[in-house]
Design a protein around this motif. Sequence first.
Motif: not given
Length: 435
Positions: A152-162, A380-382, A385-388
């Motif tokens: 999930m950390q990778w996804l948030c950093e590299h594919r924020p569209d998802l 992985d919720n964190r 949540r960090d993105r609001g």
Amino acid sequence: MIDWPALHREALDIFVRYLQIDTSNPPGNEKPAARFLGALLEAEGIETEYIETAPNREVMVARLHGDGSKRALMLCNHTDVVPVEAQYWDMPAFEGVVKDGRVYGRGAIDMKGTGVMQLIAFLLLKRQGMALRRDVVFCAVPDEEAGSALGMQWLCEHRPDLVDVEFELSEGGTGASRFAGKQVQLFNVATNEKYASGGLKLTAVGTPGHGSRPHADNSAIHLMRALIKLHDWDRGITYTPDTVAYLERLAEAGLMPPLADKAAVEEQIRRSPALYAAFVNTLNVTMVNSGIKINVIPARSQAFLDCRLLPGQDPEAWRQQVIDFIDDDRIQVEFARQTSGRLPKPAEWDTELFWTINAVIKEAMEDAVVVPAMTVGATDNRFLRDRGIPAYGFIPCLLSSEEAAGFHGNNEFLTVENLNMGCELMYEVVRRMCV
């Protein structure tokens, strides 16, 4: 009309086959699990995407499209599981054995069972041709059990569209069939979690010597004294806004004494390790290394401690508290591994999703109690949540104490009854949110 008996049989078949895929992390190897789930969706005509984050590590994402009048809901689960000490299991850990109404296997609770519940909800929406107001995203990620750097950390950093969604459901909050010695129907919806600080590494240095002689500077003895001291350390009870709200709602339901009776409240908190963990920075010895040979007094000894900090706690201040409490210059205390350094943010709980969960459960079980809660482990919720994003931990089952002990424990299992309940409740929550 939904033929739930047929759906229950389908869910059980999928669950058993999913548990047979060994995704122990380390090393991970979650690609076969991603492809297994993806194949089930592709067979229904649902387009899927596989995203490689490392060799043999994949994220699997699928989407049902809505009319865009509301933003997306994500159903997220992780495909990896913690390793197994097979000699302590009574059942094979990767065969998905069904016995006496239980389904045994590593990941049954954490969290392949919930993944199947989400999958069934997702498939049902597609099969029924529901007119959706919002997109529904099904996301299966690797590496949660090792910190999520490849998930999930990778996804948030590299594919924020998802992860551009309005709400998310994953693990963290569970239902319980007993609380404080009472038979209950208590459902926790996790809106916050403790901080996995990276743990601590304690290193003791002494003077090596021959094992045949009395010795006053044994690093192993210095380390053991420090560990025993930490084990016996009573750090008291710390209240946070999350846990105060939790206690107030439990008191309203008659499951806790009123907060005004502090002595009675704290007595009940201390009786339950699972509850106590929400009110204290936890510290547990998990690994100890010392010595090179039976007749050589070790010059250096090390121990590793798992630590989970309450919201608002500063990791460096916590490390200094440990140093001060040990009060021994021969013991070095440092973080065992680097973390992102970003402290978890709470999610708002007064939302459409929370009240939908509340309504669905109350309609299914009149006496049920639904409360916003805090997860004592990391999820992985964190990252969402960090993105609001209101990201909730929601496992719609009523776990027995024996079942709940399966989290990272031996003989992990989920009852067929809970699997069936979870599929029905998960579907109804998702349907009401999206149709």
